[in-house]
Design a protein around this motif. Structure first.
Motif, PDB file in Angstrom:
ATOM      1  N   ASN A 368       0.844  -1.210   0.000  1.00 27.28           N
ATOM      2  CA  ASN A 368       0.000   0.000   0.000  1.00 27.28           C
ATOM      3  C   ASN A 368       0.870   1.247   0.000  1.00 27.28           C
ATOM      4  O   ASN A 368       0.584   2.214  -0.727  1.00 27.28           O
ATOM      5  N   ALA A 369       1.934   1.242   0.837  1.00 27.97           N
ATOM      6  CA  ALA A 369       2.801   2.425   0.938  1.00 27.97           C
ATOM      7  C   ALA A 369       3.476   2.718  -0.402  1.00 27.97           C
ATOM      8  O   ALA A 369       3.737   3.878  -0.733  1.00 27.97           O
ATOM      9  N   HIS A 372       0.378   3.840  -2.950  1.00 29.29           N
ATOM     10  CA  HIS A 372      -0.220   5.154  -2.699  1.00 29.29           C
ATOM     11  C   HIS A 372       0.860   6.222  -2.485  1.00 29.29           C
ATOM     12  O   HIS A 372       0.632   7.200  -1.783  1.00 29.29           O
ATOM     13  N   TYR A 399       0.354  10.545  -0.915  1.00 31.34           N
ATOM     14  CA  TYR A 399      -0.611  11.657  -0.870  1.00 31.34           C
ATOM     15  C   TYR A 399      -1.460  11.659   0.409  1.00 31.34           C
ATOM     16  O   TYR A 399      -2.300  12.526   0.611  1.00 31.34           O
ATOM     17  N   ILE A 401      -4.075  10.389   3.610  1.00 26.29           N
ATOM     18  CA  ILE A 401      -5.507  10.030   3.676  1.00 26.29           C
ATOM     19  C   ILE A 401      -6.241  11.190   4.355  1.00 26.29           C
ATOM     20  O   ILE A 401      -5.834  11.657   5.433  1.00 26.29           O
ATOM     21  N   ARG A 415     -12.699   1.852  -0.040  1.00 25.30           N
ATOM     22  CA  ARG A 415     -11.623   2.444  -0.831  1.00 25.30           C
ATOM     23  C   ARG A 415     -11.820   3.945  -0.840  1.00 25.30           C
ATOM     24  O   ARG A 415     -12.942   4.421  -1.005  1.00 25.30           O
ATOM     25  N   VAL A 416     -10.730   4.668  -0.654  1.00 23.47           N
ATOM     26  CA  VAL A 416     -10.858   6.124  -0.535  1.00 23.47           C
ATOM     27  C   VAL A 416     -11.272   6.724  -1.877  1.00 23.47           C
ATOM     28  O   VAL A 416     -12.273   7.399  -1.993  1.00 23.47           O
ATOM     29  N   HIS A 426      -7.477  -3.951  -6.687  1.00 21.68           N
ATOM     30  CA  HIS A 426      -7.590  -3.522  -5.290  1.00 21.68           C
ATOM     31  C   HIS A 426      -9.049  -3.398  -4.887  1.00 21.68           C
ATOM     32  O   HIS A 426      -9.740  -2.496  -5.311  1.00 21.68           O
ATOM     33  N   GLY A 428     -10.156  -3.251  -1.661  1.00 18.77           N
ATOM     34  CA  GLY A 428     -10.407  -2.635  -0.342  1.00 18.77           C
ATOM     35  C   GLY A 428     -10.474  -3.658   0.774  1.00 18.77           C
ATOM     36  O   GLY A 428     -11.117  -3.395   1.800  1.00 18.77           O
ATOM     37  N   ALA A 432      -8.385  -4.449   5.894  1.00 17.33           N
ATOM     38  CA  ALA A 432      -9.304  -5.225   6.755  1.00 17.33           C
ATOM     39  C   ALA A 432      -8.614  -6.510   7.198  1.00 17.33           C
ATOM     40  O   ALA A 432      -8.721  -6.922   8.367  1.00 17.33           O
ATOM     41  N   PHE A 457       1.403   3.895   9.253  1.00 16.74           N
ATOM     42  CA  PHE A 457       0.635   2.812   9.884  1.00 16.74           C
ATOM     43  C   PHE A 457       1.482   2.225  11.000  1.00 16.74           C
ATOM     44  O   PHE A 457       2.683   1.981  10.814  1.00 16.74           O
TER      45      PHE A 457
HETATM   46  P1  ADP Z   1      -6.728  -2.265  -1.319  1.00 14.96           P
HETATM   47  O1  ADP Z   1      -6.528  -3.716  -1.096  1.00 14.96           O
HETATM   48  O2  ADP Z   1      -7.762  -1.945  -2.317  1.00 14.96           O
HETATM   49  O3  ADP Z   1      -5.465  -1.480  -1.446  1.00 14.96           O
HETATM   50  P2  ADP Z   1      -6.811  -1.475   1.381  1.00 14.96           P
HETATM   51  O4  ADP Z   1      -7.752  -2.003   2.351  1.00 14.96           O
HETATM   52  O5  ADP Z   1      -5.405  -1.928   1.456  1.00 14.96           O
HETATM   53  O6  ADP Z   1      -7.428  -1.753  -0.017  1.00 14.96           O
HETATM   54  O7  ADP Z   1      -6.859   0.083   1.478  1.00 14.96           O
HETATM   55  C1  ADP Z   1      -8.073   0.762   1.541  1.00 14.96           C
HETATM   56  C2  ADP Z   1      -7.935   2.171   1.088  1.00 14.96           C
HETATM   57  O8  ADP Z   1      -7.049   2.838   1.958  1.00 14.96           O
HETATM   58  C3  ADP Z   1      -7.336   2.284  -0.270  1.00 14.96           C
HETATM   59  O9  ADP Z   1      -8.361   2.434  -1.188  1.00 14.96           O
HETATM   60  C4  ADP Z   1      -6.492   3.528  -0.206  1.00 14.96           C
HETATM   61  O10 ADP Z   1      -7.207   4.597  -0.706  1.00 14.96           O
HETATM   62  C5  ADP Z   1      -6.267   3.764   1.257  1.00 14.96           C
HETATM   63  N1  ADP Z   1      -4.842   3.541   1.621  1.00 14.96           N
HETATM   64  C6  ADP Z   1      -4.324   2.415   2.093  1.00 14.96           C
HETATM   65  N2  ADP Z   1      -3.009   2.575   2.365  1.00 14.96           N
HETATM   66  C7  ADP Z   1      -2.711   3.854   2.046  1.00 14.96           C
HETATM   67  C8  ADP Z   1      -1.544   4.627   2.081  1.00 14.96           C
HETATM   68  N3  ADP Z   1      -0.371   4.149   2.511  1.00 14.96           N
HETATM   69  N4  ADP Z   1      -1.606   5.919   1.680  1.00 14.96           N
HETATM   70  C9  ADP Z   1      -2.776   6.433   1.257  1.00 14.96           C
HETATM   71  N5  ADP Z   1      -3.921   5.752   1.197  1.00 14.96           N
HETATM   72  C10 ADP Z   1      -3.900   4.474   1.575  1.00 14.96           C
END
Ligand code: ADP
Length: 467
Positions: A368-369, A372, A399, A401, A415-416, A426, A428, A432, A457
């Motif tokens: 994720n890091a 995003h 960027y 959250i 998902r954001v 992805h 979301g 979880a 995190f």
């Molecule tokens: P996915 O498996 O779709 O990545 P996650 O549950 O891991 O879903 O993440 C959910 C939402 O959290 C993502 O849609 C993203 O927008 C946001 N997110 C997760 N990690 C980050 C991060 N490091 N920086 C910014 N937004 C993040």
């Protein structure tokens, strides 16, 4: 069944206790009154007899000691026969020591037994003795010269008075019992009413209306507190049901897209004869959709197993720093591809748990890091020990959250912004799963973020005891 109801049982016990207390009180008081009455009759008879025996002026001057017994006997016989003291109601009988009747007043019943039988056959003593024979009460004692004087009277009227008293007691007792039962019933119904309300609400909830809540009027009472606890349980239950429903809807929605891709690809490809490259292209699209479905179903299955506590969790000792370093190496090619630098500060941190799952958690966070982040951005990984906890921090320069999304970020399928969330792969579920893994280890995961400059995190796990 009415006899099983708490209210009926409380009433029955209350009634029983009232009956026992009232009858105990009534019987004791009645006995006391009866004894009192007998004692006062005896005293009255004794007083009148003493009067009879006391020398009178008309008897002439007292003979002086030693008393002349014959003088007493004559006077007593005269008085007894005349019934002078009795005034009619009381009768007197005078016997000689040998049991011979000396005198009796008018109105004496014919069958007065010879007092020699009194006191176990030894004859009356010097003190007064009382006896009840049928409807009469008699007192007797030894008079001078060994004579025996008896005074008696009918107690029919006294008995009638006692019966009236007993009736009055019964009536008053019944009245108090009725009042007590009515009061008890009112109290019991007041005390039970909230329980009725609780069970009615629970029934409505069981029938499917999860929005129902118990009306808690008195929050301080025991039942009020119970109702408050039940209300919060119902609220959690409702939230869980809603979440479950949303989860199912989201899952089917997520699965519908790849299924639709496969169907449309196969339909359009099979509509007419095609060249080999076209078939290949269609098959590759189907494969991508199937892979997406597989990823999704695997994630769903894992979440379901974590929820149900079925996912086997090892309790092994491992170095969190080493596990995170391996994850970093695993995703480094992806980071290079995205132009992101991974920077590690991984202190050896002994931890207790399932290293395979923790590795999955770390990989999700690091991916994720990277995803995003911005080109040229950085990912900082660090592990350290804090008291009894092992801490993993995954910080990025992406960027970030927005604050409004932070409370929902760990929810399933949340998902954001799908345009920035890495596209179709992805769904979301990543965060979880991270949360479920951390919680299955008795730990926790949290996030802090500065929109525009990055997110951090933090995962807290149980550190292994120091050896
Ligand atoms: P996915 O498996 O779709 O990545 P996650 O549950 O891991 O879903 O993440 C959910 C939402 O959290 C993502 O849609 C993203 O927008 C946001 N997110 C997760 N990690 C980050 C991060 N490091 N920086 C910014 N937004 C993040």
């Amino acid at each position: 069944m009415i006899f099983n109801s708490i209210r009926w049982r409380v009433q029955a016990w209350h009634g029983l206790i009232l009956v026992v207390v009232l009858s105990g009180f009534g019987v004791t008081t009645y006995k006391f009154a009866e004894d009192n009455q007998i004692r006062s009759i005896d005293q009255e008879l004794e007083r009148q007899s003493e009067d009879l025996l006391r020398p009178r002026p008309e008897d002439g001057p007292p003979p002086g000691p030693p008393p002349d017994p014959s003088q007493f006997r004559d006077r007593a016989r005269r008085l007894v026969e005349g019934g002078a003291v009795a005034g009619g109601a009381v009768y007197f009988v005078l016997w000689q020591r040998d049991g011979r009747l000396l005198a009796h007043s008018p109105g004496t019943p014919p069958d007065v037994p010879v007092p020699g039988l009194q006191g176990g056959g030894r004859g009356p003593r010097d003190a007064w003795e009382g006896r009840t024979r049928g409807d009469v009460r008699e007192v007797l004692r030894r008079a001078p010269e060994g004579d025996t004087l008896l005074a008696g009277r009918s107690i029919v009227e006294d008995r009638a008075a006692m019966r009236r008293l007993a009736l009055w007691f019964v009536a008053a007792g019944a009245g108090i019992l009725l009042l007590g039962l009515a009061g008890g019933s009112w109290l019991a119904s007041r005390a039970i009413r909230p329980i009725d309300e609780i069970s009615a609400t629970a029934q409505r909830i069981a029938a499917g209306d999860l929005s129902q809540r118990i009306d808690v009027a008195d929050t301080e009472s025991e039942l009020g507190r119970l109702a408050a606890v039940l209300n919060s349980t119902f609220a959690r239950l409702e939230a869980a049901f809603l979440q479950q429903a949303r989860f199912t809807a989201d899952a089917s929605h997520e699965l519908r897209t790849p299924v639709a891709v496969i169907l449309s690809q196969t339909q359009s490809t099979l509509a007419r004869e095609r060249e080999a490259p076209e078939y290949r292209e269609a098959l590759e699209a189907c494969q991508r959709a199937a892979q997406r479905m597989r990823k999704l179903t695997e994630a769903l299955l894992e979440l379901a197993r974590l929820d149900a506590g079925q996912e086997p969790m090892q309790q092994e000792r491992f170095d969190l720093g080493r596990v995170v370093r391996e994850c970093a190496e695993l995703v480094r090619p992806l980071a290079t591809e995205c132009g992101v630098v991974i920077d590690c500060n991984l202190a050896a941190t002994e931890c207790l748990g399932d290293s395979r799952h923790i590795s999955q958690l770390a990989t999700n966070l690091v991916s994720n890091a990277i995803h995003h982040n911005r080109p040229g951005g950085q990912v900082h990984l660090s592990t350290h020990r804090e008291g009894d906890s092992a801490i993993l921090t995954v910080a990025d320069t992406g960027y970030g959250i927005e604050a409004e999304h932070i409370p929902h970020i760990f929810e399933r399928f949340y998902r954001v912004d799908s345009s920035r969330s890495g596209g179709p792969g992805h769904s979301g579920l990543g965060l979880a799963i991270c949360k479920a893994i951390a919680e299955a280890h008795g730990g926790a995961i949290s996030v802090s973020s500065q929109p525009g400059s990055g997110s951090s995190f933090r995962v807290r796990l149980a550190a292994a005891p120091k050896v």
